[in-house]
Design an enzyme around this catalytic site. Structure first.
Site, mmCIF file in Angstrom:
data_model
loop_
_atom_site.group_PDB
_atom_site.id
_atom_site.type_symbol
_atom_site.label_atom_id
_atom_site.label_comp_id
_atom_site.label_asym_id
_atom_site.label_seq_id
_atom_site.Cartn_x
_atom_site.Cartn_y
_atom_site.Cartn_z
ATOM 1 C CB CYS A 143 43.728 42.089 36.596
ATOM 2 S SG CYS A 143 42.545 43.517 36.820
ATOM 3 C CG ASP A 150 26.514 34.754 45.127
ATOM 4 O OD1 ASP A 150 26.451 34.274 43.853
ATOM 5 O OD2 ASP A 150 26.167 34.357 45.980
HETATM 6 O O1 LIG Z 1 40.307 41.355 41.534
HETATM 7 C C1 LIG Z 1 39.225 41.733 42.072
HETATM 8 O O2 LIG Z 1 39.302 41.903 43.272
HETATM 9 C C2 LIG Z 1 38.174 42.380 41.527
HETATM 10 C C3 LIG Z 1 37.250 42.924 41.998
HETATM 11 C C4 LIG Z 1 36.211 43.742 41.455
HETATM 12 C C5 LIG Z 1 35.869 43.311 39.985
HETATM 13 C C6 LIG Z 1 36.835 42.588 39.390
HETATM 14 C C7 LIG Z 1 37.897 42.294 39.916
HETATM 15 N N1 LIG Z 1 39.014 41.512 39.287
HETATM 16 C C8 LIG Z 1 38.864 40.941 38.237
HETATM 17 O O3 LIG Z 1 38.711 39.404 38.325
HETATM 18 C C9 LIG Z 1 39.525 38.800 37.285
HETATM 19 C C10 LIG Z 1 39.905 37.323 37.790
HETATM 20 O O4 LIG Z 1 40.530 37.480 38.966
HETATM 21 P P1 LIG Z 1 41.187 36.255 39.529
HETATM 22 O O5 LIG Z 1 42.364 35.784 38.682
HETATM 23 O O6 LIG Z 1 40.359 34.914 39.441
HETATM 24 O O7 LIG Z 1 41.562 36.319 40.727
HETATM 25 C C11 LIG Z 1 40.731 39.761 37.291
HETATM 26 O O8 LIG Z 1 41.572 39.689 36.653
HETATM 27 C C12 LIG Z 1 40.026 41.031 37.271
HETATM 28 O O9 LIG Z 1 39.585 41.389 35.903
#
Ligand SMILES: O=C(O)c1ccccc1N[C@@H]1O[C@H](COP(=O)(O)O)[C@@H](O)[C@H]1O
Length: 218
Positions: free
Chosen positions: A7, A133
Site C-alpha cells: 500500500c 486518533d
Molecule cells: O499509509 C498511510 O499513510 C494511510 C493514510 C490514511 C489512511 C490509510 C493509510 N494507510 C493504511 O494503513 C496500513 C498500514 O500502514 P503501515 O504498514 O502501518 O504503515 C496501510 O497498508 C494502508 O492500508
C-alpha cells in the site's frame, strides 16, 4: 496461501516493483485529510490504477467526507476495490454497496474490532489496522495479533491484517493472526512515500512462504 497488498504506492516504478515481487494487490492513497507522504492526487491515482496489470487488484484507499465523495472518487478512478477509513454509518455503507461496482474494504481499529460485526454483510473485507486518533492508517504500529485472531474468527468477510508489518515480523504475524491477507505501507519504504525494492521483495516472499528453504528431494 496468504495474499499480500503493498500500500501507499506513489510512483510507477514502485508499482512495477510490487507487481514483479508478486503482490496480489496494490494500494493507492488519495483524498485523505491527514498529513502522509503516501497521499497522491486523484488524477495520479487514476493513472496508477490504469497502470495496474490484469490479475493484480488495485485498491483505492481513502477517507471520504461523505458517501457522495466516495462514489465520485470510485467513478473517476475506477479501482477494483475501495478501502474506506474514518467514520461511516451502516446506512451509508449499504448505499455504497448498492451503488459501487468496486469491492469494498472497511478499515477497523484493532483496539475495537467488535464494530466490524454490524458491517459484515456489507463489505468484502476488513482491514484490521492500528488506527490513529485521526482515523488514518500508516501508523507503523503493530497490535495484539493473537487478540485480532480471536476477535475476527467469526467474521464472514476476509480479514486483512495491517499495522506495523515489516519483512522481519510478517511471518510471525501471519502465524499468529491467521489472516486472509497482509497489508504493508511504511514497513517497506526507503523513505516516506518511496518503496525500498529489496524490502518489498523480501516482504512478499516471506508472506507467501516463497522465502522458505525447499527440502532437498530424495
Ligand atoms: O499509509 C498511510 O499513510 C494511510 C493514510 C490514511 C489512511 C490509510 C493509510 N494507510 C493504511 O494503513 C496500513 C498500514 O500502514 P503501515 O504498514 O502501518 O504503515 C496501510 O497498508 C494502508 O492500508
Amino acid at each position: 496461501m496468504t495474499r499480500v497488498k503493498v500500500c501507499g504506492i506513489t510512483r510507477s516504478a514502485d508499482l512495477q516493483t510490487a507487481v514483479d515481487a508478486g503482490a496480489d494487490a496494490i494500494g493507492i492513497i488519495t483524498d485523505v485529510p491527514v498529513d502522509t507522504p503516501r497521499d497522491v492526487s486523484p488524477e495520479r491515482a487514476a493513472d496508477l490504477v490504469a497502470e495496474t496489470p490484469p490479475f493484480v487488484t488495485s485498491v483505492l484507499v481513502t477517507m471520504p467526507s461523505d458517501y457522495a465523495r466516495a462514489i465520485e472518487l470510485a467513478t473517476e478512478i475506477e479501482p477494483d476495490a475501495i478501502q474506506l477509513h474514518g467514520e461511516i454509518r451502516p446506512g451509508d455503507l449499504a448505499y455504497l454497496r448498492a451503488k459501487l461496482e468496486s469491492r469494498i474494504l472497511l478499515a477497523v481499529d484493532a483496539e475495537d474490532v467488535s464494530v466490524a460485526k454490524q458491517y459484515d454483510d456489507m463489505v468484502d473485507g476488513f482491514v484490521v489496522d492500528s488506527i490513529g486518533d485521526d482515523g488514518a492508517g500508516g501508523t507503523g504500529r503493530t497490535h495484539d495479533w493473537e487478540r485480532t485472531r480471536a476477535e475476527t474468527a467469526d467474521l464472514e468477510s476476509a480479514v486483512i491484517l495491517a499495522g506495523g508489518l515489516t519483512p522481519d515480523n510478517v511471518v510471525e504475524a501471519i502465524q499468529t493472526a491467521e489472516p486472509f491477507a497482509v497489508d504493508v505501507a511504511s514497513g517497506v519504504e526507503e523513505r516516506g512515500g518511496i518503496k525500498d525494492p529489496a524490502a518489498v521483495e523480501s516482504f512478499v516472499s516471506r508472506a507467501t512462504g516463497n522465502a522458505q528453504a525447499v527440502e532437498p528431494g530424495p
